[in-house]
Design a protein around this motif. Structure first.
Motif, short mmCIF file in Angstrom:
data_model
loop_
_atom_site.label_atom_id
_atom_site.label_comp_id
_atom_site.label_asym_id
_atom_site.label_seq_id
_atom_site.Cartn_x
_atom_site.Cartn_y
_atom_site.Cartn_z
N VAL A 3 0.85 -1.20 0.00
CA VAL A 3 0.00 0.00 0.00
C VAL A 3 0.88 1.24 0.00
O VAL A 3 1.87 1.32 0.73
N ILE A 4 0.49 2.21 -0.81
CA ILE A 4 1.08 3.55 -0.78
C ILE A 4 -0.08 4.51 -0.55
O ILE A 4 -1.07 4.47 -1.28
N ILE A 5 0.05 5.36 0.45
CA ILE A 5 -0.98 6.36 0.74
C ILE A 5 -0.37 7.74 0.59
O ILE A 5 0.71 8.02 1.12
N VAL A 6 -1.08 8.59 -0.15
CA VAL A 6 -0.69 9.98 -0.36
C VAL A 6 -1.88 10.82 0.09
O VAL A 6 -3.00 10.56 -0.33
N TYR A 7 -1.62 11.80 0.95
CA TYR A 7 -2.74 12.62 1.41
C TYR A 7 -2.42 14.10 1.35
O TYR A 7 -1.27 14.51 1.44
N ASP A 8 -3.47 14.88 1.18
CA ASP A 8 -3.40 16.34 1.19
C ASP A 8 -4.57 16.79 2.04
O ASP A 8 -5.72 16.78 1.57
N VAL A 9 -4.31 17.11 3.29
CA VAL A 9 -5.38 17.49 4.22
C VAL A 9 -5.10 18.87 4.79
O VAL A 9 -3.97 19.36 4.75
N GLY A 10 -6.14 19.48 5.34
CA GLY A 10 -6.02 20.80 5.94
C GLY A 10 -4.98 20.82 7.04
O GLY A 10 -4.72 19.82 7.71
N GLU A 11 -4.38 21.98 7.24
CA GLU A 11 -3.30 22.15 8.20
C GLU A 11 -3.64 21.64 9.60
O GLU A 11 -2.81 21.05 10.27
N LYS A 12 -4.88 21.83 10.01
CA LYS A 12 -5.30 21.40 11.35
C LYS A 12 -5.37 19.88 11.49
O LYS A 12 -5.34 19.37 12.60
N GLN A 29 7.95 10.18 3.14
CA GLN A 29 8.08 11.56 2.70
C GLN A 29 6.86 12.31 3.20
O GLN A 29 5.86 11.69 3.56
N ASN A 30 6.94 13.64 3.21
CA ASN A 30 5.79 14.41 3.67
C ASN A 30 4.51 13.92 3.01
O ASN A 30 4.42 13.85 1.79
N SER A 31 3.55 13.54 3.81
CA SER A 31 2.23 13.10 3.34
C SER A 31 2.25 11.86 2.46
O SER A 31 1.31 11.62 1.69
N VAL A 32 3.30 11.04 2.54
CA VAL A 32 3.41 9.81 1.77
C VAL A 32 3.88 8.69 2.69
O VAL A 32 4.89 8.83 3.37
N LEU A 33 3.13 7.58 2.69
CA LEU A 33 3.50 6.43 3.50
C LEU A 33 3.37 5.17 2.65
O LEU A 33 2.60 5.14 1.69
N GLU A 34 4.13 4.13 3.03
CA GLU A 34 4.08 2.89 2.27
C GLU A 34 4.32 1.71 3.20
O GLU A 34 4.90 1.86 4.28
N GLY A 35 3.88 0.53 2.76
CA GLY A 35 4.14 -0.68 3.51
C GLY A 35 3.16 -1.78 3.21
O GLY A 35 2.26 -1.63 2.38
N GLU A 36 3.33 -2.90 3.89
CA GLU A 36 2.48 -4.08 3.72
C GLU A 36 1.32 -4.01 4.72
O GLU A 36 1.54 -3.76 5.90
N LEU A 37 0.11 -4.24 4.24
CA LEU A 37 -1.09 -4.30 5.09
C LEU A 37 -1.99 -5.42 4.58
O LEU A 37 -2.08 -5.65 3.38
N SER A 38 -2.69 -6.05 5.51
CA SER A 38 -3.74 -6.98 5.10
C SER A 38 -4.93 -6.15 4.63
O SER A 38 -5.03 -4.95 4.92
N GLU A 39 -5.84 -6.79 3.93
CA GLU A 39 -7.03 -6.07 3.48
C GLU A 39 -7.85 -5.57 4.66
O GLU A 39 -8.38 -4.46 4.62
N ALA A 40 -7.90 -6.35 5.73
CA ALA A 40 -8.65 -5.94 6.92
C ALA A 40 -8.01 -4.71 7.57
O ALA A 40 -8.72 -3.77 7.96
N LYS A 41 -6.68 -4.69 7.68
CA LYS A 41 -5.99 -3.54 8.26
C LYS A 41 -6.15 -2.30 7.40
O LYS A 41 -6.28 -1.18 7.91
N ARG A 43 -8.75 -1.62 5.44
CA ARG A 43 -10.13 -1.14 5.66
C ARG A 43 -10.22 -0.40 7.00
O ARG A 43 -10.86 0.65 7.09
N GLU A 44 -9.59 -0.95 8.02
CA GLU A 44 -9.58 -0.31 9.34
C GLU A 44 -8.95 1.09 9.25
O GLU A 44 -9.49 2.06 9.79
N LEU A 45 -7.81 1.18 8.57
CA LEU A 45 -7.14 2.47 8.41
C LEU A 45 -8.02 3.45 7.64
O LEU A 45 -8.13 4.62 8.02
N GLN A 46 -8.66 3.00 6.57
CA GLN A 46 -9.51 3.88 5.78
C GLN A 46 -10.69 4.41 6.59
O GLN A 46 -11.05 5.58 6.46
#
Length: 87
Positions: A3-12, A29-41, A43-46
């Motif tokens: 999984v790679i997650i990229v986000y752009d959220v408000g400063e707060k 990197q700023n607002s970028v994360l990566e790694g191995e996750l199960s489908e359940a994990k 969904r939980e994160l989302q």
């Protein structure tokens, strides 16, 4: 799955989002994360991310790949955190 997650959220909400995502993935990197996750994990994160974001302003992009070893990664400049899943 990889999984790679990229986000752009408000400063707060940036700090809350980073703190949450670092519980599941490696911060590369700023607002970028990566790694191995199960489908359940994933969904939980989302579900937890949806509780933080303002859907009218914020953006989260989730890339998934069930065979992460087929991806290549090139880094220009300094690498924040090393990962072993790429060639």
């Amino acid at each position: 799955m990889y999984v790679i997650i990229v986000y752009d959220v408000g400063e707060k909400r940036v700090g809350k989002m980073l703190k949450l995502c670092r519980q599941y993935l490696c911060w590369i990197q700023n607002s970028v994360l990566e790694g191995e996750l199960s489908e359940a994990k994933l969904r939980e994160l989302q579900i937890k991310m949806k509780a933080i974001i303002d859907e009218s302003e914020d953006s989260v992009i989730v890339f998934t790949n069930k065979m992460g070893y087929n991806m290549n990664k090139q880094i220009l400049g300094k690498e924040r955190m090393t990962t072993d899943n790429f060639l």
